[in-house]
Design a protein around this motif. Structure first.
Motif, PDB file in Angstrom:
ATOM      1  N   PRO A   1      -3.799 -44.441  15.572  1.00 32.15           N
ATOM      2  CA  PRO A   1      -3.111 -43.300  16.178  1.00 32.15           C
ATOM      3  C   PRO A   1      -2.795 -42.198  15.159  1.00 32.15           C
ATOM      4  N   VAL A   2      -2.915 -40.970  15.621  1.00 31.24           N
ATOM      5  CA  VAL A   2      -2.560 -39.801  14.811  1.00 31.24           C
ATOM      6  C   VAL A   2      -1.499 -39.035  15.585  1.00 31.24           C
ATOM      7  N   LEU A   3      -0.344 -38.855  14.959  1.00 34.76           N
ATOM      8  CA  LEU A   3       0.738 -38.075  15.550  1.00 34.76           C
ATOM      9  C   LEU A   3       0.758 -36.699  14.901  1.00 34.76           C
ATOM     10  N   VAL A   4       1.107 -35.681  15.685  1.00 36.11           N
ATOM     11  CA  VAL A   4       1.260 -34.334  15.133  1.00 36.11           C
ATOM     12  C   VAL A   4       2.610 -33.765  15.538  1.00 36.11           C
ATOM     13  N   ALA A   5       3.159 -32.972  14.638  1.00 37.75           N
ATOM     14  CA  ALA A   5       4.355 -32.184  14.926  1.00 37.75           C
ATOM     15  C   ALA A   5       3.863 -30.784  15.274  1.00 37.75           C
ATOM     16  N   VAL A   6       4.282 -30.280  16.430  1.00 34.63           N
ATOM     17  CA  VAL A   6       3.839 -28.962  16.876  1.00 34.63           C
ATOM     18  C   VAL A   6       5.049 -28.090  17.198  1.00 34.63           C
ATOM     19  N   ASP A   7       4.859 -26.784  17.047  1.00 35.87           N
ATOM     20  CA  ASP A   7       5.931 -25.848  17.387  1.00 35.87           C
ATOM     21  C   ASP A   7       5.858 -25.495  18.876  1.00 35.87           C
ATOM     22  N   GLY A   8       6.649 -24.538  19.299  1.00 36.78           N
ATOM     23  CA  GLY A   8       6.707 -24.142  20.708  1.00 36.78           C
ATOM     24  C   GLY A   8       5.411 -23.572  21.252  1.00 36.78           C
TER      25      GLY A   8
ATOM     26  N   MET B   1      10.451 -28.022  18.256  1.00 35.41           N
ATOM     27  CA  MET B   1       9.366 -28.828  17.726  1.00 35.41           C
ATOM     28  C   MET B   1       9.213 -30.085  18.571  1.00 35.41           C
ATOM     29  N   LYS B   2       7.978 -30.522  18.693  1.00 31.38           N
ATOM     30  CA  LYS B   2       7.657 -31.699  19.493  1.00 31.38           C
ATOM     31  C   LYS B   2       6.673 -32.560  18.702  1.00 31.38           C
ATOM     32  N   ILE B   3       6.765 -33.876  18.883  1.00 31.39           N
ATOM     33  CA  ILE B   3       5.805 -34.807  18.302  1.00 31.39           C
ATOM     34  C   ILE B   3       4.950 -35.349  19.443  1.00 31.39           C
ATOM     35  N   ARG B   4       3.634 -35.333  19.256  1.00 34.41           N
ATOM     36  CA  ARG B   4       2.717 -35.849  20.266  1.00 34.41           C
ATOM     37  C   ARG B   4       1.507 -36.447  19.578  1.00 34.41           C
ATOM     38  N   ARG B   5       0.667 -37.136  20.356  1.00 37.53           N
ATOM     39  CA  ARG B   5      -0.592 -37.648  19.818  1.00 37.53           C
ATOM     40  C   ARG B   5      -1.533 -36.460  19.571  1.00 37.53           C
ATOM     41  N   ALA B   6      -2.283 -36.549  18.505  1.00 41.69           N
ATOM     42  CA  ALA B   6      -3.246 -35.498  18.182  1.00 41.69           C
ATOM     43  C   ALA B   6      -4.388 -35.508  19.192  1.00 41.69           C
ATOM     44  N   GLU B   7      -4.941 -34.325  19.415  1.00 43.13           N
ATOM     45  CA  GLU B   7      -6.054 -34.135  20.352  1.00 43.13           C
ATOM     46  C   GLU B   7      -7.189 -33.411  19.644  1.00 43.13           C
TER      47      GLU B   7
ATOM     48  N   VAL C   1       0.017 -26.902  15.197  1.00 41.10           N
ATOM     49  CA  VAL C   1       0.254 -28.110  14.401  1.00 41.10           C
ATOM     50  C   VAL C   1       0.910 -27.751  13.068  1.00 41.10           C
ATOM     51  N   LEU C   2       2.102 -28.312  12.856  1.00 41.32           N
ATOM     52  CA  LEU C   2       2.861 -28.096  11.624  1.00 41.32           C
ATOM     53  C   LEU C   2       2.667 -29.237  10.629  1.00 41.32           C
ATOM     54  N   GLY C   3       2.318 -30.405  11.141  1.00 43.75           N
ATOM     55  CA  GLY C   3       2.142 -31.576  10.286  1.00 43.75           C
ATOM     56  C   GLY C   3       1.507 -32.699  11.079  1.00 43.75           C
ATOM     57  N   TYR C   4       1.069 -33.733  10.366  1.00 40.92           N
ATOM     58  CA  TYR C   4       0.440 -34.871  11.014  1.00 40.92           C
ATOM     59  C   TYR C   4       0.840 -36.160  10.325  1.00 40.92           C
ATOM     60  N   ALA C   5       0.587 -37.269  11.021  1.00 41.22           N
ATOM     61  CA  ALA C   5       0.739 -38.611  10.462  1.00 41.22           C
ATOM     62  C   ALA C   5      -0.434 -39.451  10.969  1.00 41.22           C
ATOM     63  N   PHE C   6      -1.330 -39.826  10.064  1.00 45.39           N
ATOM     64  CA  PHE C   6      -2.439 -40.723  10.383  1.00 45.39           C
ATOM     65  C   PHE C   6      -1.945 -42.154  10.199  1.00 45.39           C
ATOM     66  N   CYS C   7      -2.107 -42.980  11.206  1.00 43.73           N
ATOM     67  CA  CYS C   7      -1.623 -44.364  11.152  1.00 43.73           C
ATOM     68  C   CYS C   7      -2.754 -45.335  11.489  1.00 43.73           C
ATOM     69  N   ILE C   8      -2.575 -46.588  11.061  1.00 44.71           N
ATOM     70  CA  ILE C   8      -3.545 -47.646  11.361  1.00 44.71           C
ATOM     71  C   ILE C   8      -2.759 -48.930  11.633  1.00 44.71           C
ATOM     72  N   PHE C   9      -3.021 -49.543  12.775  1.00 43.13           N
ATOM     73  CA  PHE C   9      -2.429 -50.852  13.041  1.00 43.13           C
ATOM     74  C   PHE C   9      -3.146 -51.888  12.191  1.00 43.13           C
ATOM     75  N   GLN C  10      -2.380 -52.776  11.574  1.00 42.52           N
ATOM     76  CA  GLN C  10      -2.942 -53.854  10.764  1.00 42.52           C
ATOM     77  C   GLN C  10      -2.283 -55.167  11.152  1.00 42.52           C
ATOM     78  N   GLN C  11      -3.060 -56.241  11.081  1.00 37.87           N
ATOM     79  CA  GLN C  11      -2.523 -57.567  11.356  1.00 37.87           C
ATOM     80  C   GLN C  11      -3.448 -58.593  10.713  1.00 37.87           C
ATOM     81  N   HIS C  12      -2.873 -59.563  10.045  1.00 35.10           N
ATOM     82  CA  HIS C  12      -3.644 -60.606   9.366  1.00 35.10           C
ATOM     83  C   HIS C  12      -3.542 -61.892  10.172  1.00 35.10           C
ATOM     84  N   VAL C  13      -4.383 -62.012  11.171  1.00 38.97           N
ATOM     85  CA  VAL C  13      -4.364 -63.166  12.065  1.00 38.97           C
ATOM     86  C   VAL C  13      -5.039 -64.354  11.372  1.00 38.97           C
TER      87      VAL C  13
END
Length: 156
Positions: free
Chosen positions: A55-62, A1-7, A66-78
């Motif tokens: 950024p969206v990360l995905v877990a992929v098999d050989g 299994m590998k984790i990479r950015r979603a495409e 795509v076996l799973g994903y993680a949707f993320c959002i950078f946040q900052q309160h400047v």
């Protein structure tokens, strides 16, 4: 299994997983979540995948499936009046295919989110979880997350 950015090539599979999440939420709160709804259109997903702040990360098999994903959002309160100026990686959505659960894919994916956040100089990782999704709550607690705020409601 590998984790990479979603495409873009992952969109169809991401939609299938998003449907699984929607169904969990619908079953837990049918008063709030529509049955069979799509969280994003193809165009919205394409825009998210291009957005460096989401950024969206995905877990992929050989076979790069795509076996799973993680949707993320950078946040900052400047320059916020009361909040400190920390950089947060908000985990908007994490899903592992329901047929693949129990194989540590979610834990590996969550660890990749933590590593990604550290690489991008984030102070913390935050997320929201619906109280009706007890398995997700147990998963996140097992990953070491602690509640830091609680949302409450009174249905009228």
């Amino acid at each position: 299994m590998k984790i990479r950015r979603a495409e873009e090539k992952d969109i169809e599979r991401i939609h299938a997983l998003l449907y699984q999440v929607c169904l969990v939420h619908h079953n837990g709160r049918p008063d709030l979540f529509r049955y069979g709804a799509r969280k994003y259109t193809d165009e919205q997903l394409k825009e998210i995948l291009k957005d460096e702040e989401r950024p969206v990360l995905v877990a992929v098999d050989g076979q790069d499936f795509v076996l799973g994903y993680a949707f993320c959002i950078f946040q900052q309160h400047v320059r916020d009046n009361i909040l400190t100026d920390i950089r947060t990686l908000y985990l908007d959505d994490l899903c592992v295919d329901e047929t693949m659960r129990g194989q540590k894919i979610g834990s590996i994916l969550y660890q990749a989110v933590l590593d990604f956040a550290r690489e991008h100089h984030c102070y913390n990782v935050t997320l929201n979880v619906w109280s009706c999704n007890e398995s997700a709550m147990r998963f996140y607690e097992a990953c070491g997350l602690k509640p830091y705020k609680v949302g409450m409601e009174q249905i009228l």
